[in-house]
Design an enzyme around this catalytic site. Structure first.
Site, PDB file in Angstrom:
ATOM      1  N   LYS A 184      36.077  27.637  36.758  1.00  0.00           N
ATOM      2  CA  LYS A 184      36.488  28.917  36.812  1.00  0.00           C
ATOM      3  C   LYS A 184      36.022  29.483  35.364  1.00  0.00           C
ATOM      4  O   LYS A 184      36.589  29.130  34.144  1.00  0.00           O
ATOM      5  CB  LYS A 184      38.025  28.923  36.907  1.00  0.00           C
ATOM      6  CG  LYS A 184      38.326  30.624  37.243  1.00  0.00           C
ATOM      7  CD  LYS A 184      39.615  30.817  37.116  1.00  0.00           C
ATOM      8  CE  LYS A 184      39.988  31.130  35.655  1.00  0.00           C
ATOM      9  NZ  LYS A 184      39.164  32.708  35.009  1.00  0.00           N
ATOM     10  N   GLU A 258      41.217  22.005  24.966  1.00  0.00           N
ATOM     11  CA  GLU A 258      40.792  22.312  23.595  1.00  0.00           C
ATOM     12  C   GLU A 258      41.441  23.506  23.163  1.00  0.00           C
ATOM     13  O   GLU A 258      40.939  24.542  24.078  1.00  0.00           O
ATOM     14  CB  GLU A 258      39.153  22.354  23.843  1.00  0.00           C
ATOM     15  CG  GLU A 258      38.279  22.257  22.401  1.00  0.00           C
ATOM     16  CD  GLU A 258      38.141  23.616  21.994  1.00  0.00           C
ATOM     17  OE1 GLU A 258      38.855  23.993  21.290  1.00  0.00           O
ATOM     18  OE2 GLU A 258      36.857  23.877  22.363  1.00  0.00           O
ATOM     19  N   CYS A 292      37.327  29.334  18.342  1.00  0.00           N
ATOM     20  CA  CYS A 292      38.362  28.579  17.960  1.00  0.00           C
ATOM     21  C   CYS A 292      38.517  27.754  16.892  1.00  0.00           C
ATOM     22  O   CYS A 292      39.457  27.602  16.263  1.00  0.00           O
ATOM     23  CB  CYS A 292      38.675  27.494  19.369  1.00  0.00           C
ATOM     24  SG  CYS A 292      37.201  26.617  19.699  1.00  0.00           S
ATOM     25  N   GLU A 389      46.697  32.425  15.198  1.00  0.00           N
ATOM     26  CA  GLU A 389      45.196  32.638  15.644  1.00  0.00           C
ATOM     27  C   GLU A 389      44.938  34.327  16.057  1.00  0.00           C
ATOM     28  O   GLU A 389      45.546  34.502  16.967  1.00  0.00           O
ATOM     29  CB  GLU A 389      44.819  31.862  16.775  1.00  0.00           C
ATOM     30  CG  GLU A 389      43.379  31.713  17.063  1.00  0.00           C
ATOM     31  CD  GLU A 389      42.967  30.739  18.360  1.00  0.00           C
ATOM     32  OE1 GLU A 389      43.849  30.802  19.440  1.00  0.00           O
ATOM     33  OE2 GLU A 389      41.920  30.114  18.065  1.00  0.00           O
TER      34      GLU A 389
HETATM   35  P1  NDP Z   1      43.456  31.934  28.034  1.00  0.00           P
HETATM   36  O1  NDP Z   1      43.906  30.838  27.613  1.00  0.00           O
HETATM   37  O2  NDP Z   1      44.176  33.045  28.932  1.00  0.00           O
HETATM   38  O3  NDP Z   1      42.225  32.047  29.065  1.00  0.00           O
HETATM   39  C1  NDP Z   1      41.478  30.854  28.989  1.00  0.00           C
HETATM   40  C2  NDP Z   1      40.842  30.533  30.505  1.00  0.00           C
HETATM   41  O4  NDP Z   1      42.088  30.092  31.294  1.00  0.00           O
HETATM   42  C3  NDP Z   1      40.562  31.639  31.334  1.00  0.00           C
HETATM   43  O5  NDP Z   1      39.515  31.243  32.029  1.00  0.00           O
HETATM   44  C4  NDP Z   1      41.852  32.303  32.067  1.00  0.00           C
HETATM   45  O6  NDP Z   1      41.537  33.093  32.865  1.00  0.00           O
HETATM   46  C5  NDP Z   1      42.153  30.804  32.081  1.00  0.00           C
HETATM   47  N1  NDP Z   1      43.897  31.052  32.588  1.00  0.00           N
HETATM   48  C6  NDP Z   1      44.594  31.931  32.045  1.00  0.00           C
HETATM   49  N2  NDP Z   1      45.795  31.651  32.459  1.00  0.00           N
HETATM   50  C7  NDP Z   1      45.794  30.340  33.369  1.00  0.00           C
HETATM   51  C8  NDP Z   1      46.636  29.641  33.988  1.00  0.00           C
HETATM   52  N3  NDP Z   1      48.197  29.659  33.870  1.00  0.00           N
HETATM   53  N4  NDP Z   1      46.323  28.492  34.679  1.00  0.00           N
HETATM   54  C9  NDP Z   1      44.925  27.950  34.334  1.00  0.00           C
HETATM   55  N5  NDP Z   1      43.852  28.929  33.786  1.00  0.00           N
HETATM   56  C10 NDP Z   1      44.446  29.877  33.310  1.00  0.00           C
HETATM   57  O7  NDP Z   1      43.115  33.120  26.825  1.00  0.00           O
HETATM   58  P2  NDP Z   1      43.128  34.619  26.739  1.00  0.00           P
HETATM   59  O8  NDP Z   1      41.667  35.051  27.330  1.00  0.00           O
HETATM   60  O9  NDP Z   1      44.188  35.100  27.269  1.00  0.00           O
HETATM   61  O10 NDP Z   1      43.138  34.947  25.069  1.00  0.00           O
HETATM   62  C11 NDP Z   1      44.402  35.008  24.604  1.00  0.00           C
HETATM   63  C12 NDP Z   1      44.293  34.207  23.451  1.00  0.00           C
HETATM   64  O11 NDP Z   1      43.887  33.059  23.240  1.00  0.00           O
HETATM   65  C13 NDP Z   1      43.143  34.756  22.378  1.00  0.00           C
HETATM   66  O12 NDP Z   1      43.555  35.856  21.601  1.00  0.00           O
HETATM   67  C14 NDP Z   1      43.103  33.477  21.604  1.00  0.00           C
HETATM   68  O13 NDP Z   1      43.823  33.632  20.474  1.00  0.00           O
HETATM   69  C15 NDP Z   1      43.167  32.400  22.340  1.00  0.00           C
HETATM   70  N6  NDP Z   1      41.993  32.048  22.903  1.00  0.00           N
HETATM   71  C16 NDP Z   1      41.411  30.901  22.068  1.00  0.00           C
HETATM   72  C17 NDP Z   1      40.433  30.060  22.731  1.00  0.00           C
HETATM   73  C18 NDP Z   1      39.887  28.906  22.089  1.00  0.00           C
HETATM   74  O14 NDP Z   1      38.664  28.527  22.405  1.00  0.00           O
HETATM   75  N7  NDP Z   1      40.743  28.296  21.285  1.00  0.00           N
HETATM   76  C19 NDP Z   1      39.544  30.905  23.849  1.00  0.00           C
HETATM   77  C20 NDP Z   1      39.888  31.911  24.330  1.00  0.00           C
HETATM   78  C21 NDP Z   1      41.268  32.352  24.011  1.00  0.00           C
HETATM   79  P3  NDP Z   1      41.539  34.751  32.698  1.00  0.00           P
HETATM   80  O15 NDP Z   1      40.157  34.888  31.607  1.00  0.00           O
HETATM   81  O16 NDP Z   1      41.107  35.357  33.869  1.00  0.00           O
HETATM   82  O17 NDP Z   1      42.553  35.278  32.023  1.00  0.00           O
END
Ligand code: NDP
Length: 478
Positions: A184, A258, A292, A389
Site C-alpha cells: 500500500k 522503520e 526520516c 520530528e
Molecule cells: P503515517 O505514518 O500516517 O503514514 C505512513 C503510511 O502508513 C501511509 O501509507 C499511511 O497511509 C499508512 N497508515 C496510516 N495509518 C495506518 C494504520 N493505522 N495502519 C496501517 N497503515 C497506516 O505518516 P503521515 O503521512 O501521517 O505523516 C505524519 C508524520 O509522520 C509526519 O509529519 C512525519 O513526522 C512522520 N513520517 C515519518 C516518516 C518516516 O519515514 N520516518 C514517513 C512519513 C511520515 P496514508 O498515506 O493514507 O495516511
C-alpha cells in the site's frame, strides 16, 4: 563575486502520460475496487489534480492477499532463485530505461525537485533491484543457514517521502527471497507505485507476485491485519508504527518497523567548515526535510559557532525554492497541506518557546504548499523543536563544548535512526560513532544511501534492518 542571471530550465511534463483514473493492481491486472471508493492525487506544487485513484477496502485487500498467496504457492515460492533473479534484473533494467519518465512522475506527485528524483531516487530504485537480484540465487550463502526459505506473503505499507524508493526497499528483497507482496503506497503519492505495476506487467512478472492496493490509513490497516499476511513491513510515523506493533502482537506475523528520527549532526571545531555546511544543508534541506534520517538537530562546538552560522546563512541564501520540475530548484513543494500545517504548527511552537527563527529572503509561489528553509537558534534540549520530528525544512541549532556533551545531547532523544559527525580526526569519529545510539552514523558526509548498506533504527525509530545482506533476514524463514 560574479552574478549569474537565472533562467528557468524546466523538465518537460509531457514525458509522462497520466490517465484520469487508475484501478488497483491485483493478480497482474488493473481492476476496479469492489468496495468502490476513489480519491484524488494532487500535485503539491500547483494543487492540480493529477488523477483519481481507487481506494481499496477490506474485500479488495482480501482479494489481493489471496492472489499473492496463490502466486506464492504455485509459482514464486517454488521458482529457483536463479529464475527469480532474471525477473528482478529485468525490472531493474526497465526502471533504468524509463528513469526520466519515473523522475518526472515522482516530482509531479510528490513535489520533490527533479534534480533529486532524477539523480537520487530513481537511480537508487534501479540499484536496489539490481542488488537484490544478485542475492536471489545466493541465499544459502547469506549467513542465514544452509537452506533459508521464503516467509510467504508480505504486507507492506510505505510513506510519501520517497514513494518509489521505499517501494524498492520493500519489494526487491521480498521478491528476491521468494515472497509475494501486497503493497500500500501513501495516499498522497500513489502514482509511482501504479507505474511500478505497469513495469511488472512489462517484465512479464507472474500475476499475483506483486499487488498494489491504493488507499488511505484504513487500507494500510486492512493489509496489516489480514490474517493470511505472514510478514508486515512498515515505514512511516512512530505513532502509526506503535499501532501496527500492537496490532500484530500475539499473532504469528513478523514485523519490521522503520519509523521517525531526530538526527544529530555534530560539528567539531576542527571540521572543514565549508564542507560541513554543505553536509548540514544536504542533511536538512534534501527532499524538503521530509527524510526520516534528516539531520534536523545541528550540534555545533561553541568555538566555531559564529563562523559556522554565518557560513550556513550565506549558503542558505543561495537555495532556490520553487517549481520541482525546474532543474535549478533545490527545495520543492511540501508534500501536502496537512504536512505544511504540521511544519507551521511546530515552527510556531518553537518561536513561542523562545527559539529564534531565521530564513533567507525567498519568494514562495502563490499556489501549492511551500515552506522557506528555516533555522532556529537559541534552541535548548527542552524545546519541542529539538525533540519532535518536524519532517520539513527546519533545522534546530544547539551548541556543545566537549565531545562528551555532544554525545549526551545527541543521544538525548526518544529516536535513534541516524547521526552525523564532522571532524578532521579519525579517532574522534570512531570514538563518537561508537557512543551514538543511532542505526546509521555518517562521518564527514550525510544522507548517503547504498543498497548494500543496512539501514534501520534503535529505540522509537523502530526495529529490523532494510538494505544489504541484513535486509534479507526479515524475508527468510531461517
Ligand atoms: P503515517 O505514518 O500516517 O503514514 C505512513 C503510511 O502508513 C501511509 O501509507 C499511511 O497511509 C499508512 N497508515 C496510516 N495509518 C495506518 C494504520 N493505522 N495502519 C496501517 N497503515 C497506516 O505518516 P503521515 O503521512 O501521517 O505523516 C505524519 C508524520 O509522520 C509526519 O509529519 C512525519 O513526522 C512522520 N513520517 C515519518 C516518516 C518516516 O519515514 N520516518 C514517513 C512519513 C511520515 P496514508 O498515506 O493514507 O495516511
Amino acid at each position: 563575486m560574479p552574478r549569474f542571471e537565472y533562467a528557468p530550465a524546466p523538465e518537460s511534463r509531457t514525458i509522462v502520460d497520466i490517465r484520469p483514473s487508475y484501478g488497483l493492481f491485483v493478480d497482474g491486472e488493473f481492476v476496479d475496487p469492489v468496495d468502490g471508493g476513489t480519491f484524488k492525487s494532487v500535485n503539491p506544487a500547483s494543487e492540480e489534480v493529477l488523477a483519481e485513484v481507487a481506494e481499496a477496502g477490506i474485500r479488495d485487500v482480501d482479494r489481493a492477499v489471496r492472489a499473492a498467496r496463490a502466486a506464492y504457492r504455485r509459482v514464486w515460492g517454488p521458482m529457483p532463485g536463479r529464475e527469480r533473479a532474471k525477473y528482478l534484473f529485468r525490472i531493474a533494467r526497465i526502471i533504468a530505461e524509463r528513469s526520466r519518465e519515473l523522475a518526472v512522475l515522482e516530482s509531479l506527485d510528490n513535489g520533490k525537485p527533479i534534480r533529486e528524483s532524477r539523480d537520487v531516487d530513481i537511480p537508487l530504485v534501479a540499484a536496489h533491484f539490481f542488488y537484490y537480484g544478485g542475492w536471489a540465487d545466493k541465499l544459502r550463502h547469506a549467513g542465514f543457514g544452509p537452506d533459508p526459505r521464503p516467509v510467504g506473503v508480505a504486507g507492506q505499507v510505505i510513506p510519501w517521502n520517497f514513494p518509489l524508493l521505499m517501494l524498492a526497499w520493500k519489494v526487491a528483497p521480498a521478491l528476491a527471497c521468494g515472497n509475494t507482496v501486497v503493497l500500500k503506497p501513501a495516499e498522497t503519492t500513489p502514482l509511482s507505485a501504479l507505474w511500478f505495476a505497469d513495469i511488472c506487467q512489462q517484465a512479464d512478472l507472474p500475476p499475483g507476485v506483486v499487488n498494489i492496493v491504493t488507499g488511505a490509513g484504513a487500507t494500510g490497516a486492512a493489509v496489516v491485519n489480514h490474517p493470511d499476511v505472514d510478514k508486515v513491513a512498515f515505514t512511516g510515523s512512530t505513532e502509526v508504527g506503535k499501532q501496527i506493533a500492537a496490532a500484530v502482537a500475539g499473532t504469528r506475523k513478523r514485523v519490521t518497523l522503520e519509523l521517525g528520527g531526530k538526527a544529530a549532526n555534530i560539528v567539531f571545531d576542527d571540521a572543514p567548515i565549508d564542507q560541513a555546511v554543505e553536509g548540514i544543508v544536504n542533511g536538512i534541506f534534501f527532499n524538503q526535510g521530509h527524510v526520516c534520517c534528516a539531520g534536523s538537530r545541528l550540534l555545533v562546538q561553541e568555538s566555531v559557532y559564529d563562523e559556522l552560522l554565518a557560513s550556513l546563512k550565506r549558503r542558505m541564501a543561495t537555495l532556490r525554492v520553487g517549481d520541482p520540475l525546474d532543474k535549478n530548484t533545490d527545495i520543492g513543494a511540501i508534500n501536502s497541506g496537512a504536512q505544511l500545517e504540521r511544519i507551521r504548527a511546530l515552527s510556531e511552537i518553537g518561536a513561542a518557546e523562545g527559539a529564534r527563527p531565521w530564513s533567507p529572503p525567498c519568494e514562495l509561489p502563490e499556489r501549492g504548499f511551500w515552506f522557506a528553509p528555516t533555522i532556529f537558534t537559541g534552541v535548548t534540549q527542552a524545546h519541542r523543536i529539538a525533540r519532535e520530528e518536524i519532517f520539513g525544512p527546519v533545522l534546530s541549532v544547539l551548541t556543545f563544548r566537549t565531545p562528551a556533551e555532544a554525545v549526551a545531547k545527541a543521544n538525548n532523544t526518544p529516536y535513534g535512526l541516524s547521526a552525523g559527525v564532522w571532524t578532521e580526526k579519525g579517532s574522534r569519529i570512531l570514538s563518537v560513532a561508537d557512543q551514538l545510539r543511532a542505526g546509521v552514523v555518517w562521518a564527514n558526509t550525510f544522507n548517503k544511501f547504498d543498497p548494500a548498506s543496512p539501514f534501520g533504527g534503535y529505540k522509537e525509530s523502530g526495529y529490523g534492518r532494510e538494505g544489504g545482506r541484513h535486509g534479507l533476514e526479515a524475508y527468510l524463514a531461517t
